[in-house]
Enzyme design. Structure first.
Site, mmCIF file in Angstrom:
data_model
loop_
_atom_site.group_PDB
_atom_site.id
_atom_site.type_symbol
_atom_site.label_atom_id
_atom_site.label_comp_id
_atom_site.label_asym_id
_atom_site.label_seq_id
_atom_site.Cartn_x
_atom_site.Cartn_y
_atom_site.Cartn_z
ATOM 1 N N MET A 23 12.507 24.061 3.328
ATOM 2 C CA MET A 23 11.677 23.284 2.405
ATOM 3 C C MET A 23 12.515 22.475 1.412
ATOM 4 O O MET A 23 12.244 21.310 1.152
ATOM 5 C CB MET A 23 10.730 24.220 1.645
ATOM 6 C CG MET A 23 9.749 23.472 0.750
ATOM 7 S SD MET A 23 8.675 24.578 -0.172
ATOM 8 C CE MET A 23 7.616 25.214 1.122
ATOM 9 N N LYS A 46 0.841 -1.202 0.000
ATOM 10 C CA LYS A 46 0.000 0.000 0.000
ATOM 11 C C LYS A 46 0.875 1.251 0.000
ATOM 12 O O LYS A 46 2.092 1.160 0.212
ATOM 13 C CB LYS A 46 -0.918 -0.021 1.228
ATOM 14 C CG LYS A 46 -0.177 -0.028 2.563
ATOM 15 C CD LYS A 46 -1.084 -0.406 3.715
ATOM 16 C CE LYS A 46 -0.318 -0.390 5.029
ATOM 17 N NZ LYS A 46 -1.121 -0.905 6.151
ATOM 18 N N TYR A 79 16.686 29.497 9.447
ATOM 19 C CA TYR A 79 15.521 30.187 10.014
ATOM 20 C C TYR A 79 15.554 30.178 11.546
ATOM 21 O O TYR A 79 15.919 29.181 12.164
ATOM 22 C CB TYR A 79 14.244 29.468 9.596
ATOM 23 C CG TYR A 79 13.828 29.694 8.163
ATOM 24 C CD1 TYR A 79 13.513 30.968 7.694
ATOM 25 C CD2 TYR A 79 13.719 28.616 7.294
ATOM 26 C CE1 TYR A 79 13.105 31.161 6.378
ATOM 27 C CE2 TYR A 79 13.310 28.795 5.979
ATOM 28 C CZ TYR A 79 13.007 30.068 5.522
ATOM 29 O OH TYR A 79 12.608 30.249 4.229
ATOM 30 N N ARG A 123 -10.388 0.082 14.743
ATOM 31 C CA ARG A 123 -10.246 0.815 13.481
ATOM 32 C C ARG A 123 -11.233 0.182 12.524
ATOM 33 O O ARG A 123 -12.426 0.445 12.617
ATOM 34 C CB ARG A 123 -8.793 0.749 12.994
ATOM 35 C CG ARG A 123 -8.520 1.616 11.784
ATOM 36 C CD ARG A 123 -7.055 1.661 11.395
ATOM 37 N NE ARG A 123 -6.507 0.353 11.028
ATOM 38 C CZ ARG A 123 -5.288 0.164 10.510
ATOM 39 N NH1 ARG A 123 -4.491 1.203 10.310
ATOM 40 N NH2 ARG A 123 -4.857 -1.028 10.192
HETATM 41 C C1 LIG Z 1 -0.344 -1.792 6.847
HETATM 42 C C2 LIG Z 1 -0.938 -3.080 7.240
HETATM 43 C C3 LIG Z 1 -0.143 -4.242 7.266
HETATM 44 C C4 LIG Z 1 1.364 -4.211 7.128
HETATM 45 O O1 LIG Z 1 1.900 -3.700 8.329
HETATM 46 P P1 LIG Z 1 3.468 -3.610 8.610
HETATM 47 O O2 LIG Z 1 3.548 -3.183 10.031
HETATM 48 O O3 LIG Z 1 3.996 -2.586 7.676
HETATM 49 O O4 LIG Z 1 4.053 -4.942 8.359
HETATM 50 C C5 LIG Z 1 -0.789 -5.448 7.489
HETATM 51 N N1 LIG Z 1 -2.125 -5.498 7.714
HETATM 52 C C6 LIG Z 1 -2.898 -4.395 7.735
HETATM 53 C C7 LIG Z 1 -4.357 -4.529 8.002
HETATM 54 C C8 LIG Z 1 -2.334 -3.153 7.520
HETATM 55 O O5 LIG Z 1 -3.091 -2.047 7.561
#
Ligand SMILES: *Cc1c(COP(=O)(O)O)cnc(C)c1O
Length: 393
Positions: free
Chosen positions: A333, A55, A274, A152
């Site tokens: 930046m 992802k 800055y 969640r």
């Molecule tokens: C992002 C995610 C993972 C992978 O998690 P890592 O800690 O990066 O290995 C697996 N399962 C779900 C549901 C996630 O949201």
């Protein structure tokens, strides 16, 4: 895709030659390291199969190249967050099973159906919508997410049990996977892990014959009781810590470097950047690198000047000419200033690359200095880097 050919910036600079000021930073992604890390996680997963989580554009490193390399290495199950990521990945992983963690929503059905993406259904609303959508389309696979304490995404365990026993659900409804996610997998001592695992067992056993998946990277390190049928490593593939120190068993996959575009001398008592927050305690040499917080080099890595450095949060470091050099003053930046006073003058030239993260500056070390985690550093690197992909052997 890969961009390693005909790179004019790869030519060594001639003596006295000035690189253009828009000198791009570069990001080198070692696909061989990612494949090796996946294999390491597969070995650690024992008898469970091992998916790959790609992802957020493959944790910022490029879902196309990362997905293609892992698919080529034998990964058959992938997880993405949103259907558009699945659509992209499909072109590089033609026969893989691709799960979409955010599930299916009105307006996204076509992307799912056309690309053979498996929605991870996570609420009763999503279930209803899915049933309605497939009533027209025909049998279609799905996965179920159960919430076991994260609060969640996911059906409650009660809802999952009710669904398992619901005789009125469509006869064709047959999830291919049931999954849950650990809240405290990064802490092996947390009692949450066992509690979630036991709730997950209860929910999963109501769906007989359906594969079960509980563990992301951290959960894999918790041991076989957490592996079930399929594991879901993400950050570990990219060489990051999921539990403190676990990255040491993995290979760094990303090297981010920026070019030094100016080197200047400054006097003791002068200030840097800055806010004039960094006051120089000695005559200093400063190297200005062309990368800043817009390149995901978090402003929270900003450093103090010596000797304050010893007293307050020292900030982050770069690595150049074989040594670590502290960041001086606020990161801006597009530019970051390093104190290179301790590096022999002949060892740094304008146009040299300084490592921001990589084999000499661990992702998690930089993340800790920035007050965040490796996940956030990687996924915020952004689009300005010139990307190079090292293919697996
Ligand atoms: C992002 C995610 C993972 C992978 O998690 P890592 O800690 O990066 O290995 C697996 N399962 C779900 C549901 C996630 O949201």
């Amino acid at each position: 895709m890969s961009d390693i050919s005909n790179d004019p910036n790869e030519e060594p600079l001639q003596e006295g030659e000035i690189p253009f000021s828009a000198a791009p930073a570069r990001l080198t992604v070692d696909l061989g390291a990612i494949v090796e890390n996946w294999k390491t996680m597969r070995t650690l997963s024992g008898s469970a199969r091992t998916a790959a989580v790609v992802k957020a554009d493959g944790y910022g490193l490029g879902i196309e190249d990362v997905g293609e390399a892992l698919y080529g290495a034998g990964a058959a199950d992938f997880f993405v967050a949103v259907p558009e990521e699945g659509e992209t990945l499909r072109r590089f992983a033609p026969n893989a099973r691709i799960f979409v963690l955010s599930g299916i929503w009105p307006g996204t059905e076509e992307v799912f159906f056309e690309n053979d993406l498996v929605p991870v259904l996570a609420s009763t609303e999503q279930l209803s919508f899915f049933f309605a959508a497939v009533a027209e389309y025909g049998d279609y696979p799905c996965a179920l997410q159960v919430d076991t304490g994260f609060n969640r995404l996911g059906l409650t365990v009660e809802e999952a049990l009710a669904l398992a026993g619901d005789v009125s659900r469509p006869a064709s409804f047959e999830p291919v996977l049931i999954l849950s996610h650990l809240a405290c997998g990064d802490d092996p001592a947390s009692p949450m892990n066992k509690t979630q695992r036991e709730w997950f067992r209860i929910a999963a056993s109501a769906f007989e014959g359906v594969e079960a998946s509980l563990s992301a990277s951290a959960g894999i390190f918790l041991g076989p009781d957490y592996h079930f049928d399929l594991t879901r490593p993400g950050i570990a593939l990219y060489g990051g810590d999921s539990q403190p120190g676990t990255a040491r068993r993995l290979k760094p996959a990303a090297t981010a470097e920026a070019r030094i575009v100016q080197i200047r001398n400054a006097r003791a008592g002068e200030t840097v950047s800055y806010g004039a927050t960094c006051r120089l305690a000695r005559d200093s040499r400063l190297a200005i690198a062309a990368a800043g917080y817009a390149d995901g080099y978090h402003r929270s890595l900003s450093g103090a000047g010596a000797p304050l450095r010893d007293a307050v949060n020292p900030g982050g470091f770069g690595f150049i000419a074989g040594r670590k050099v502290p960041i001086a003053g606020r990161i801006t930046m597009d530019m970051t200033i390093y104190d290179v006073t301790d590096v022999p003058e002949s060892d740094i030239r304008i146009g040299d690359y300084i490592e921001l993260i990589g084999p000499n500056l661990a992702l998690d070390e930089a993340a800790t200095a920035a007050g965040t985690i490796g996940y956030e550093l990687l996924t915020s690197l952004g689009l300005r880097y010139r990307r190079r992909y090292i293919q697996p052997d």
